[in-house]
Design an enzyme around this catalytic site. Structure first.
Site, PDB file in Angstrom:
ATOM      1  N   LYS A  21      18.482 -15.293  45.295  1.00 29.24           N
ATOM      2  CA  LYS A  21      17.199 -15.563  44.626  1.00 29.24           C
ATOM      3  C   LYS A  21      16.689 -14.285  43.960  1.00 29.24           C
ATOM      4  O   LYS A  21      17.306 -13.214  44.063  1.00 29.24           O
ATOM      5  CB  LYS A  21      16.174 -16.071  45.643  1.00 29.24           C
ATOM      6  CG  LYS A  21      15.735 -15.037  46.679  1.00 29.24           C
ATOM      7  CD  LYS A  21      14.624 -15.597  47.569  1.00 29.24           C
ATOM      8  CE  LYS A  21      14.111 -14.547  48.536  1.00 29.24           C
ATOM      9  NZ  LYS A  21      13.038 -15.023  49.382  1.00 29.24           N
ATOM     10  N   GLY A  22      15.548 -14.430  43.312  1.00 29.28           N
ATOM     11  CA  GLY A  22      14.859 -13.266  42.755  1.00 29.28           C
ATOM     12  C   GLY A  22      15.708 -12.479  41.760  1.00 29.28           C
ATOM     13  O   GLY A  22      16.487 -13.043  40.983  1.00 29.28           O
ATOM     14  N   ASP A  69      25.349 -10.506  55.462  1.00 28.90           N
ATOM     15  CA  ASP A  69      24.077  -9.980  55.981  1.00 28.90           C
ATOM     16  C   ASP A  69      24.283  -8.475  56.074  1.00 28.90           C
ATOM     17  O   ASP A  69      25.128  -8.003  56.846  1.00 28.90           O
ATOM     18  CB  ASP A  69      23.784 -10.592  57.366  1.00 28.90           C
ATOM     19  CG  ASP A  69      22.458 -10.093  57.940  1.00 28.90           C
ATOM     20  OD1 ASP A  69      22.010  -8.981  57.579  1.00 28.90           O
ATOM     21  OD2 ASP A  69      21.877 -10.811  58.774  1.00 28.90           O
ATOM     22  N   TYR A 233       8.802   0.738  53.340  1.00 32.61           N
ATOM     23  CA  TYR A 233       9.501   0.364  52.107  1.00 32.61           C
ATOM     24  C   TYR A 233       9.687   1.611  51.227  1.00 32.61           C
ATOM     25  O   TYR A 233      10.787   1.890  50.743  1.00 32.61           O
ATOM     26  CB  TYR A 233       8.703  -0.706  51.358  1.00 32.61           C
ATOM     27  CG  TYR A 233       9.342  -1.162  50.069  1.00 32.61           C
ATOM     28  CD1 TYR A 233      10.291  -2.178  50.065  1.00 32.61           C
ATOM     29  CD2 TYR A 233       9.002  -0.582  48.841  1.00 32.61           C
ATOM     30  CE1 TYR A 233      10.885  -2.611  48.885  1.00 32.61           C
ATOM     31  CE2 TYR A 233       9.585  -1.000  47.660  1.00 32.61           C
ATOM     32  CZ  TYR A 233      10.524  -2.015  47.688  1.00 32.61           C
ATOM     33  OH  TYR A 233      11.111  -2.424  46.510  1.00 32.61           O
ATOM     34  N   THR A 266       8.542 -12.142  42.043  1.00 36.20           N
ATOM     35  CA  THR A 266       9.514 -12.688  43.008  1.00 36.20           C
ATOM     36  C   THR A 266       8.775 -12.948  44.323  1.00 36.20           C
ATOM     37  O   THR A 266       7.609 -12.585  44.476  1.00 36.20           O
ATOM     38  CB  THR A 266      10.656 -11.683  43.293  1.00 36.20           C
ATOM     39  OG1 THR A 266      10.095 -10.523  43.918  1.00 36.20           O
ATOM     40  CG2 THR A 266      11.424 -11.303  42.051  1.00 36.20           C
ATOM     41  N   ASP A 267       9.515 -13.503  45.282  1.00 35.40           N
ATOM     42  CA  ASP A 267       8.913 -13.728  46.604  1.00 35.40           C
ATOM     43  C   ASP A 267       8.448 -12.403  47.203  1.00 35.40           C
ATOM     44  O   ASP A 267       7.424 -12.353  47.895  1.00 35.40           O
ATOM     45  CB  ASP A 267       9.930 -14.380  47.554  1.00 35.40           C
ATOM     46  CG  ASP A 267      10.173 -15.846  47.197  1.00 35.40           C
ATOM     47  OD1 ASP A 267       9.357 -16.423  46.456  1.00 35.40           O
ATOM     48  OD2 ASP A 267      11.185 -16.403  47.665  1.00 35.40           O
TER      49      ASP A 267
END
Ligand SMILES: NC(=O)c1ccc[n+]([C@@H]2O[C@H](COP(=O)([O-])OP(=O)(O)OC[C@H]3O[C@@H](n4cnc5c(N)ncnc54)[C@H](OP(=O)(O)O)[C@@H]3O)[C@@H](O)[C@H]2O)c1
Length: 309
Positions: A21-22, A69, A233, A266-267
């Protein structure tokens, strides 16, 4: 799940992490559109396979799925084994997978039109202020952020390095952020140390990350010069940038660069970013497809080379 589609002879092979996604999904789409054979990876098989299906339905047949992952060593090893057996090399690695390292206080998947209306008329600063107001920093989320964004990315690189070296033009693009710039560290000594890539070591980066977590636990982030909001982050991207520069020096046979996609809808941003995922991805793909023997150990912001500081 890998799919039985034979890749065209001489096609470049790319792996994209977090491709379901994104920005990651759009990077896959654009690379495949440029004639690159894309291994779209995702931690969730169902979401990953659905993303591949979406691209194939759009006429991009040279895309296959493999589970990955980036925080799971056996999963990384399985991808490396698959690539080795299937292609014997890797030309492009896009390290896109990441998490935001904070707890959301509302649903990050809300991309409803009302959410779009909410941001129209807001400038970048106001959007970031809003985003900051709907998250909460916790120690567990911070630790997970470092484990995913820094250590996960590093472990994927380490596992795939021999395959990149087997390519005649191996490239790594680490999807970074303007929130990974050294100016966000309010500690001159540390900033200079992280910018001195001739002396900097991976062991020192581990120490810096341990110190950050200890300071987080002690409630001393601000006092010790760490960023106040989205701190894990930001620190994960700062250290990933530094690691990329170490790697670029150590492996002149490869191109290792960092790319900031811009502030994207995006999310991850709860759809507050003004850029579309397509626009953000274009800033990453541009770096991935730079002419041969181009720059290495560089930072790109919105597709243009820019300082790490
Ligand atoms: N959006 C922005 O404004 C912005 C700005 C600067 C930099 N970036 C960077 O751009 C990259 C993509 O962000 P985005 O905005 O597209 O975020 P996103 O929509 O939240 O997508 C993140 C992707 O990473 C995956 N992921 C998370 N943890 C993973 C793990 N342990 N293993 C494998 N995949 C994992 C997610 O998978 P699931 O679907 O399974 O969760 C998802 O596919 C990130 O590196 C981000 O830091 C984004």
């Amino acid at each position: 799940m890998e799919g039985a589609i034979p890749n065209p002879p001489n096609a470049r092979i790319a792996v994209v992490t977090g491709g379901n996604k994104g920005i990651g999904l759009e990077v896959c789409r654009q690379l495949a559109g440029a004639g690159v054979t894309v291994v779209l990876t995702a931690r969730d098989e169902t979401r990953g396979a659905a993303a591949v299906e979406k691209l194939r339905e759009a006429g991009l047949s040279d895309v296959m799925f493999h589970q990955l992952d980036i925080t799971d060593a056996p999963s990384i090893a399985r991808l490396a084994d698959f690539l080795k057996a299937r292609f014997g090399k890797l030309d492009i690695l896009i390290n896109n997978a990441a998490i935001v390292g904070v707890e959301y206080l509302l649903d990050p998947f809300d991309s409803s039109p009302t959410s779009e209306e909410k941001f129209s008329g807001m400038d970048k600063r106001q959007r970031i202020e809003w985003l900051t107001s709907v998250v909460r920093g916790t120690y567990d989320a911070a630790r997970e952020g470092l484990q995913t964004n820094y250590y996960g990315t590093k472990h994927v690189i380490e596992a795939l390095l021999p395959l990149l070296q087997a390519s005649s033009d191996g490239r790594i693009v680490n999807v970074s952020s303007e929130w990974g710039l050294l100016r966000l560290i309010n500690n001159e000594e540390l900033k200079q140390e992280l910018n001195d890539v001739e002396k900097l070591t991976e062991a020192r980066l581990d120490e810096v990350l341990d110190t950050f977590l200890n300071d987080f636990k002690a409630g001393e982030l601000e006092a010790r010069g760490w960023p106040e909001h989205f701190s894990a982050y930001k620190v994960s991207k700062v250290t990933m940038n530094a690691y990329s520069r170490i790697l670029a020096r150590r492996h002149p046979e490869l191109r290792v660069n960092c790319a900031h996609p811009g502030y994207v809808n995006t999310d991850m941003t709860i759809h507050s970013g003004p850029l579309t995922p397509e626009e953000g991805a274009a800033n990453v793909v541009k770096v991935a497809l730079l002419p041969e023997a181009g720059v290495t150990g560089a930072f790109f912001e919105d597709g243009e080379e820019a300082p790490f500081v």
